[in-house]
Design an enzyme around this catalytic site. Structure first.
Site, PDB file in Angstrom:
ATOM      1  N   SER A   1       7.239  44.316  52.473  1.00  0.00           N
ATOM      2  CA  SER A   1       6.934  43.147  51.656  1.00  0.00           C
ATOM      3  C   SER A   1       6.576  41.948  52.522  1.00  0.00           C
ATOM      4  O   SER A   1       7.389  41.460  53.305  1.00  0.00           O
ATOM      5  CB  SER A   1       8.136  42.791  50.768  1.00  0.00           C
ATOM      6  OG  SER A   1       7.966  41.489  50.237  1.00  0.00           O
TER       7      SER A   1
ATOM      8  N   LYS B   1       6.444  43.983  39.902  1.00  0.00           N
ATOM      9  CA  LYS B   1       5.383  42.964  39.942  1.00  0.00           C
ATOM     10  C   LYS B   1       5.410  42.117  38.663  1.00  0.00           C
ATOM     11  O   LYS B   1       6.389  42.118  37.941  1.00  0.00           O
ATOM     12  CB  LYS B   1       4.028  43.625  40.183  1.00  0.00           C
ATOM     13  CG  LYS B   1       3.930  44.317  41.547  1.00  0.00           C
ATOM     14  CD  LYS B   1       3.967  43.305  42.683  1.00  0.00           C
ATOM     15  CE  LYS B   1       3.911  43.956  44.044  1.00  0.00           C
ATOM     16  NZ  LYS B   1       4.108  43.006  45.138  1.00  0.00           N
TER      17      LYS B   1
ATOM     18  N   ASP C   1      -1.825  45.108  45.484  1.00  0.00           N
ATOM     19  CA  ASP C   1      -2.333  44.328  44.345  1.00  0.00           C
ATOM     20  C   ASP C   1      -3.570  44.957  43.702  1.00  0.00           C
ATOM     21  O   ASP C   1      -3.986  44.549  42.621  1.00  0.00           O
ATOM     22  CB  ASP C   1      -2.674  42.903  44.792  1.00  0.00           C
ATOM     23  CG  ASP C   1      -1.424  42.107  45.134  1.00  0.00           C
ATOM     24  OD1 ASP C   1      -0.328  42.479  44.668  1.00  0.00           O
ATOM     25  OD2 ASP C   1      -1.540  41.115  45.873  1.00  0.00           O
TER      26      ASP C   1
ATOM     27  N   LYS D   1      -5.543  33.980  47.275  1.00  0.00           N
ATOM     28  CA  LYS D   1      -4.299  33.429  46.708  1.00  0.00           C
ATOM     29  C   LYS D   1      -3.208  33.339  47.775  1.00  0.00           C
ATOM     30  O   LYS D   1      -2.548  32.305  47.900  1.00  0.00           O
ATOM     31  CB  LYS D   1      -3.845  34.307  45.533  1.00  0.00           C
ATOM     32  CG  LYS D   1      -2.630  33.759  44.792  1.00  0.00           C
ATOM     33  CD  LYS D   1      -2.617  34.211  43.357  1.00  0.00           C
ATOM     34  CE  LYS D   1      -1.991  35.573  43.161  1.00  0.00           C
ATOM     35  NZ  LYS D   1      -0.519  35.580  43.337  1.00  0.00           N
TER      36      LYS D   1
ATOM     37  N   GLY E   1       5.729  34.762  42.107  1.00  0.00           N
ATOM     38  CA  GLY E   1       6.671  35.394  43.035  1.00  0.00           C
ATOM     39  C   GLY E   1       6.453  34.916  44.459  1.00  0.00           C
ATOM     40  O   GLY E   1       7.404  34.708  45.214  1.00  0.00           O
TER      41      GLY E   1
END
Ligand code: S3P
Length: 426
Positions: free
Chosen positions: A165, A339, A312, A21, A93
């Site tokens: 991040s 999340k 994740d 992804k 996001g």
């Protein structure tokens, strides 16, 4: 749609999972910014990535989805055109935060909106550095809608990431592509590095961490991308094959970029039997076939440094932990509250519904005791990774479980149920 799950007796066969992804989002974005035709093989076509494709189409980029590839016809530097409506970013996001970096440098205004979940997710983390660069960006209570207006000029910054991040890092690096001089992002904890790899950015590592440099010199050029399969998606099946006795599963062509392989490292430390074969590097991204054989798992402690790498995969690792020997305990994961759902809350409530003892803290939780409810209705909280993690749990243990609003898996893996069925003997 509510979905029912039952114990799988045996897992065997070979899985070919959709493209990663994170890499798929970036491949679409970089191709749309480049000049000319880029070809993307094995690009994920989930709701999130379709959102990325849609917003670039709305900004004048021709993108053809063919059976075995996606062709993006980039318009080059300054090639995006003003969309005639607000850009709808659904649940994504990654699209929102990376795109904001690109839009900050455009000569037109945009308004970014999203679904209920995305509209509550924190955007201050990108507003602050983009404003330091001179961007004209504002958000209602630092959330969506984000309004991005043209600015006279963007200036380079040196920015130490206050949170680990990859989305924030990538947002700044993408904005930096529109500036002559070097922008530097410094990360003390390593996060996924797809943006820097795909753009070929300069990276310098020292005792403080990594400094990543971006400037106009690295502006993307049209390319062919062979996208490896998503290790985060593979993680669900790794846990399934590990915990269903007598299983052996092959997952082909999985991304084994070391900023993403924490899930394998944790499972191996727990006692999992996972080997990688045919490991090759294409487009700067390492990939290989994973072979997973069932084994007994025992809980281990989580090292602080590994958290961004497995961010994740924590829902599926928590499921593995709850079914493994010993008690599951994790700290330092407050980010999970930001999340697609508040994942600490989502997991804790579902574990309670199963009859387990849960100790929820601000930055983590622990789970002990035994499952006593074998006919629970569990909640997905509209969060794809929560839905899939509990689907795996319900496929490993005896009982009859239902998971609500299971369609949300389409955000990252629309064919999850078909894949599960293809390797399962009931
Ligand atoms: C992503 C980075 C991570 C991850 C998300 C995808 C990316 O988010 O959770 O699913 O593609 O850069 P953060 O950077 O916010 O941790």
């Amino acid at each position: 749609m509510n979905q029912r799950f039952k114990k799988i007796e045996n897992v065997s066969g070979t899985l070919i999972l959709p493209g990663d992804k994170s890499i798929s989002h970036r491949a679409v974005m970089l191709s749309a910014m480049a000049e000319g035709e880029s070809i993307l093989y094995n690009c994920l076509l989930s709701e999130d990535v379709i959102t990325t494709i849609s917003v670039f189409r709305e900004m004048g980029i021709k993108i053809d989805i063919e059976e075995d590839k996606i062709i993006v016809w980039g318009n080059g530097f300054n090639g995006l055109t003003e969309p005639d409506k607000n850009l709808y970013l659904g649940n994504s996001g990654t699209t929102t935060r990376l795109l904001a970096g690109i839009l900050a440098a455009q000569k037109f205004s945009t308004t970014l909106i999203g679904d209920e979940s995305l509209s509550t997710r924190p955007m201050k983390r990108i507003i602050t550095p983009l404003r330091q660069m001179g961007a004209n960006i504002s958000g209602e209570n630092n959330c969506l809608p984000l309004i991005i207006k043209p600015t006279e000029y963007l200036r380079p910054i040196h920015y130490e990431l206050p949170i680990a991040s990859a989305q924030v890092k990538s947002c700044i690096l993408l904005a930096g592509l529109f500036i002559d001089e070097e922008t530097v992002v410094i990360e003390s904890k390593e996060t996924r590095d797809h943006t820097e790899r795909m753009l070929g950015l300069k990276v310098v590592e020292d005792e403080h961490g990594k400094s990543i440099y971006s400037s106009m010199d690295y502006y993307p050029i049209a390319a062919e991308y062979k996208i490896p399969s998503d290790i985060s998606t593979a993680g669900f099946f790794m846990v399934l094959a590990s915990l269903v006795e007598g299983s052996e599963l092959v997952i082909k062509n999985v991304s084994v970029n070391e900023t993403r392989t924490g899930v394998i490292a944790v499972l191996e430390a727990m006692g999992a039997n996972i080997t990688a074969e045919n490991v090759t590097e294409i487009n700067g991204e390492v990939r290989g076939d994973l072979i997973i054989k069932s084994s007994e798992l025992t809980n281990v402690e989580f090292d602080d440094e590994i958290i961004p790498n497995i961010i994740d995969e924590i829902p599926i690792l928590a499921v593995a932990g709850v079914l493994a020997k010993g008690d599951f305990d994790i700290s330092g994961v407050e980010e999970l509250r930001t999340k697609e759902s508040d994942r600490i809350n989502s997991m804790c409530r579902n574990f309670e519904l199963l009859g387990l003892n849960v100790d929820e803290r601000k930055d983590g939780f622990s789970v002990s005791g035994h499952i006593t409810n074998y006919s629970a209705v569990l909640n997905s909280y509209g969060d794809h990774r929560i839905a899939m993690a509990f689907a795996i749990l319900a496929s490993i243990i005896h009982g009859e479980f239902t998971i609500d609003n299971f369609d949300c898996v389409s955000v990252s893996n629309p064919n999850f149920l078909k894949q599960l069925e293809s390797i399962s003997k009931l």
